[in-house]
Design an enzyme around this catalytic site. Structure first.
Site, PDB file in Angstrom:
ATOM      1  CG  ASP A 109      86.801  12.527  58.151  1.00  0.00           C
ATOM      2  OD1 ASP A 109      86.320  13.478  57.514  1.00  0.00           O
ATOM      3  OD2 ASP A 109      87.326  12.655  59.267  1.00  0.00           O
ATOM      4  CG  ASP A 303      84.954  17.093  56.705  1.00  0.00           C
ATOM      5  OD1 ASP A 303      84.903  15.861  56.525  1.00  0.00           O
ATOM      6  OD2 ASP A 303      85.223  17.599  57.809  1.00  0.00           O
TER       7      ASP A 303
END
Length: 482
Positions: A109, A303
């Protein structure tokens, strides 16, 4: 880091040794260690199920990024998992913790900065069937006796901070600080995923600890201070099996077999090393330019942990205004837009340099019925202290992405024919491997410098092959997360 919730996360296997080479599904590089990525096959879902997922996804992304002024220094929100998400994919890899080392699958992430694992003491149903970390099994574990918690839009994880050896892709950090969570909300974890690895900057870490990647990059352990992603596409493949090749995550170098031409780098604006920020400089929809606000309203977080693309309501509305017969969603689809599935949508995004096209397959996020689809762009309100745009895998599956530590910047390049040929192609998944680390560094993590928020590092040792070491971590393609 970007859309999801009660997800089923499929296992990913990764080489943790520079001496053990596992072939990637397609990429070839004489200096890379690669592995196959896998993803769970999409299942047919009703419009109600899609609505549940879409609503949770939007709320989770907003919760992940929305902050108050008092929470900017210490981040109390992290990765959000989208509820009931089965149709698209999240990406996760493996690392090893402790002595002797034990492998765990973790979501990768770039939208958060903490590493945490479910503890063997976790009695919550969310930990049922999930590989958990047992601190007493590691001779090098140290309890920091400090509380740790991360709050998500769909739940929370809490426990305490610990310190241990963490290995990944042939590198090792001897005293990595991470969360050992004995409280995990339902839906945050699904076997075999045991936690999350944050790949953003230390300044937004809830723990205050230096992230694994930042310790390695700042210590000079990598040939180049950067990490890269190539992600495959299976969301438009009706014949996809439970596990499919997902791409590669590379630490310390670029893999020239996966991209072509130059990498278009753009610095992180104003040296704001928190999220991997970029300025949205242009968007087109069906060939028409979209009005983009200037300044902070144009900032985007890049992201890997987010599935779709969220942005300001006015800009998102303008994108769909160019798509014939599109209309705003209602109810659980509030903030989303629907349009005829027969329409081929052409959208591009630019971040100060070249414009990058988003494939029609990725723009078509969900099919609600035989004629109506839901688009991948949705309106988002992250508040005053977070990026206005959250750019997730809908975009990243279309580029080779590079996250560079110094100078702090994000780069994109065209995917090579070799990389594109992996989309929709089945391949075997290699077995997970734990091996000796070629390079070991130590991080003085857990306490930020009072003046600039930076952590200091020193190198303990590096193997003689370090200058030649090119690490490719293979990741598995699973279900959607925020």
């Amino acid at each position: 880091m970007v859309f999801s919730s009660s997800l089923s996360h499929l296992a990913m296997l990764v080489s943790l040794s520079a001496n053990t080479v596992l072939a990637a599904p397609r990429p070839s590089s004489p200096q890379s260690l690669s592995m196959n990525l896998k993803r769970r096959a999409p299942e047919a879902r009703s419009a109600d199920n899609i609505g549940n997922w879409a609503q949770a996804h939007k709320l989770n992304v907003e919760a992940k990024y929305r902050k108050t002024a008092s929470s900017v220094e210490k981040r109390n929100s992290g990765q959000n998992l989208v509820v009931n998400q089965k149709a698209d994919s999240s990406f996760f890899g493996s690392l090893a913790v402790g002595t002797p080392p034990v492998a765990y699958d973790v979501i990768l992430d770039t939208g958060s900065a903490d590493l945490w694992l479910a503890s063997s003491e976790c009695a919550a149903s969310a930990c049922d069937g999930v590989p958990t970390f047992k601190s007493s099994d590691s001779s090098t574990f140290q309890n920091k006796s400090t509380e740790f918690s991360i709050t998500y839009g769909s739940g929370a994880a809490a426990g305490s901070l610990g310190e241990d050896v963490v290995q990944m892709a042939g590198f090792s950090v001897s005293n990595q600080v991470f969360g050992v969570c004995d409280q995990v909300s339902d839906g945050l974890l699904n076997s075999p995923v045991s936690g999350l690895l944050g790949l953003a900057f230390q300044t937004i870490a809830s723990s205050g600890a230096s992230p694994l990647w930042e310790t390695l990059a700042s210590s000079g352990a990598w040939d180049q201070p950067l990490m890269t992603f190539q992600l495959t596409r299976f969301n438009n493949d009706s014949k996809a099996t439970d596990l499919e090749p997902g791409g590669t995550f590379t630490m310390g170098t670029t893999n020239t077999s996966l991209y072509t031409g130059d990498i278009d780098y753009n610095d992180i604006p104003d040296n704001d090393e928190s999220y991997w920020l970029q300025t949205v400089s242009a968007i087109t929809s069906q060939g028409n330019a979209i009005t983009i606000s200037s300044g902070s309203s144009a900032l985007a977080a890049i992201d890997t942990g987010t599935t779709l693309i969220g942005g300001p309501a006015d800009a998102v509305a303008e994108i769909y205004s160019n798509i014939p017969n599109s209309e705003a969603g209602t109810g659980q689809l509030d903030g989303y837009y629907i349009y005829p599935c027969s329409t081929t949508v052409n959208v591009t995004m630019a971040f100060g340099g070249k414009s990058w096209a988003i494939s029609n397959a990725d723009f078509q996020a969900e099919q609600l019925n035989s004629n109506t689809c839901m688009g991948a762009f949705f309106s988002l309100d992250t508040g005053d202290n977070a990026p206005s745009w959250i750019v997730g895998d809908t975009f990243l599956k279309n580029v080779y992405s590079v996250f560079r530590y110094n100078p702090a910047s994000v780069g994109f390049a065209e995917l090579s024919s070799e990389a594109l040929a992996m989309n929709g192609v089945n391949a075997a998944v290699p077995s997970a491997t734990i091996g000796s680390a070629a390079a070991t560094v130590s991080a003085t993590a857990g306490a930020r410098d009072a003046n600039n928020g930076a952590a200091s590092f020193h190198s303990l040792s590096t193997g003689p092959v370090l200058s030649l070491l090119v690490i490719t971590l293979t990741i598995l393609f699973s279900s959607r997360l925020v």
